[in-house]
Design a protein around this motif. Structure first.
Motif, PDB file in Angstrom:
ATOM      1  N   TYR A 120      11.557 -20.000   3.066  1.00 32.40           N
ATOM      2  CA  TYR A 120      12.088 -19.400   4.279  1.00 32.40           C
ATOM      3  C   TYR A 120      11.348 -18.099   4.552  1.00 32.40           C
ATOM      4  O   TYR A 120      10.898 -17.427   3.620  1.00 32.40           O
ATOM      5  N   THR A 122      11.933 -14.421   5.097  1.00 30.27           N
ATOM      6  CA  THR A 122      13.052 -13.570   4.703  1.00 30.27           C
ATOM      7  C   THR A 122      12.824 -12.143   5.184  1.00 30.27           C
ATOM      8  O   THR A 122      11.685 -11.734   5.426  1.00 30.27           O
ATOM      9  N   SER A 140       9.455  -7.853   5.082  1.00 31.01           N
ATOM     10  CA  SER A 140       9.645  -9.295   5.256  1.00 31.01           C
ATOM     11  C   SER A 140       8.498 -10.045   4.592  1.00 31.01           C
ATOM     12  O   SER A 140       7.384  -9.522   4.464  1.00 31.01           O
ATOM     13  N   SER A 142       7.499 -14.518   3.133  1.00 30.10           N
ATOM     14  CA  SER A 142       7.904 -15.930   3.143  1.00 30.10           C
ATOM     15  C   SER A 142       7.758 -16.531   1.745  1.00 30.10           C
ATOM     16  O   SER A 142       6.727 -17.141   1.423  1.00 30.10           O
ATOM     17  N   PHE A 147      17.218 -20.347  -3.381  1.00 25.13           N
ATOM     18  CA  PHE A 147      18.082 -19.467  -2.603  1.00 25.13           C
ATOM     19  C   PHE A 147      19.541 -19.638  -3.012  1.00 25.13           C
ATOM     20  O   PHE A 147      19.939 -20.696  -3.514  1.00 25.13           O
ATOM     21  N   THR A 156      23.372  -8.638  -0.803  1.00 21.90           N
ATOM     22  CA  THR A 156      22.144  -9.328  -0.428  1.00 21.90           C
ATOM     23  C   THR A 156      21.022  -8.320  -0.229  1.00 21.90           C
ATOM     24  O   THR A 156      21.169  -7.364   0.525  1.00 21.90           O
ATOM     25  N   TYR A 158      17.424  -9.576   0.098  1.00 27.71           N
ATOM     26  CA  TYR A 158      16.613 -10.309   1.066  1.00 27.71           C
ATOM     27  C   TYR A 158      17.379 -11.548   1.501  1.00 27.71           C
ATOM     28  O   TYR A 158      17.903 -12.295   0.674  1.00 27.71           O
ATOM     29  N   VAL A 159      17.412 -11.781   2.814  1.00 29.61           N
ATOM     30  CA  VAL A 159      18.130 -12.921   3.375  1.00 29.61           C
ATOM     31  C   VAL A 159      17.160 -13.744   4.222  1.00 29.61           C
ATOM     32  O   VAL A 159      16.189 -13.220   4.766  1.00 29.61           O
ATOM     33  N   ALA A 160      17.424 -15.052   4.310  1.00 28.30           N
ATOM     34  CA  ALA A 160      16.609 -15.902   5.175  1.00 28.30           C
ATOM     35  C   ALA A 160      16.751 -15.440   6.618  1.00 28.30           C
ATOM     36  O   ALA A 160      17.854 -15.164   7.090  1.00 28.30           O
ATOM     37  N   SER A 161      15.652 -15.364   7.335  1.00 34.37           N
ATOM     38  CA  SER A 161      15.658 -14.843   8.706  1.00 34.37           C
ATOM     39  C   SER A 161      16.229 -15.834   9.704  1.00 34.37           C
ATOM     40  O   SER A 161      16.672 -15.452  10.782  1.00 34.37           O
ATOM     41  N   TYR A 169      17.561 -14.734  -0.874  1.00 39.31           N
ATOM     42  CA  TYR A 169      16.449 -14.864  -1.820  1.00 39.31           C
ATOM     43  C   TYR A 169      16.665 -13.962  -3.030  1.00 39.31           C
ATOM     44  O   TYR A 169      16.323 -14.317  -4.162  1.00 39.31           O
TER      45      TYR A 169
END
Length: 217
Positions: A120, A122, A140, A142, A147, A156, A158-161, A169
């Motif tokens: 993803y 992130t 950011s 990838s 996850f 959190t 890092y999070v999926a964008s 992540y």
């Protein structure tokens, strides 16, 4: 100076494999470091109260055998009494999801659950600076990673964008008096290396991205 205990329990030395380019040299310059290659050696260091930071580099601690369970319980208890513990390196790619879910819930009292192994885009959230500094972390990237879902925003990093994929992540939470970090990466790039140091509070001004950008400008 912090004391870092590295758990490398699969019969080979994690640090000797040079999986991260700069991680070990930076750890050695900023902390006292010991790598345990056996469960008994790890228990000896934990039970004497030596480490302030524990890096779990493989999934042996998730095993259902008596020795692995004994070490897991020791690590969980020690973390709750003030240690910073980070699951990193080979851990995420090797841990069996159901066992890991059980450990998150039973041993650490967390809602975290394994979601999926995928890639993803992130982005970095803005957690409490008292919990983790973000000055050295990229905004950011990838990654390909395992996850997690059911992670509160406050835990959190890092999070999926993608708006449809609210999965994390990297996660970091207070557990009792200590902290538990998880990095889902299955590769060994610069981004997780920076994150490990930040979770350990071993990042330094020379690592900060702002200063690098200012010099280049």
């Amino acid at each position: 100076m912090p004391n870092v205990l590295i758990l490398s329990l699969e019969g080979f030395s994690f640090s000797a494999r040079s999986l991260f380019q700069q991680l070990l040299p930076k750890l050695l310059s900023r902390a006292a470091v010991h790598e345990s290659l056996t469960i008994q050696d790890a228990l000896n260091y934990i039970l004497t109260g030596w480490p302030t930071i524990i890096l779990i580099t493989d999934a042996v601690i998730t095993g259902e055998d008596k020795d692995s369970q004994r070490l897991l319980h020791a690590v969980a208890d020690y973390t709750k009494h003030g240690c910073t513990t980070v699951m990193m390196g080979l851990f995420a790619g090797e841990a069996e999801p159901d066992l890991l879910n059980h450990i998150f819930s039973k041993d650490f009292g967390l809602l975290w659950r394994v979601s999926e192994y995928t890639s993803y885009d992130t982005h970095l959230l803005s957690p409490d600076e008292n919990l983790i500094r973000t000055s050295s972390l990229v905004a950011s990237f990838s990654p390909k990673a395992v996850f997690l879902r059911r992670v509160p925003t406050a835990q959190t990093v890092y999070v999926a964008s993608s708006s449809s994929s609210n999965v994390a992540y990297a996660t970091y939470a207070r557990v009792g008096l200590g902290k538990l970090g998880y990095i889902g990466d299955v590769n060994f790039g610069e981004e997780p290396e920076r994150l490990i140091l930040a979770m350990c509070h071993l990042d330094r001004p020379e690592d900060y991205l702002q200063e690098t950008e200012e010099v280049e400008a």
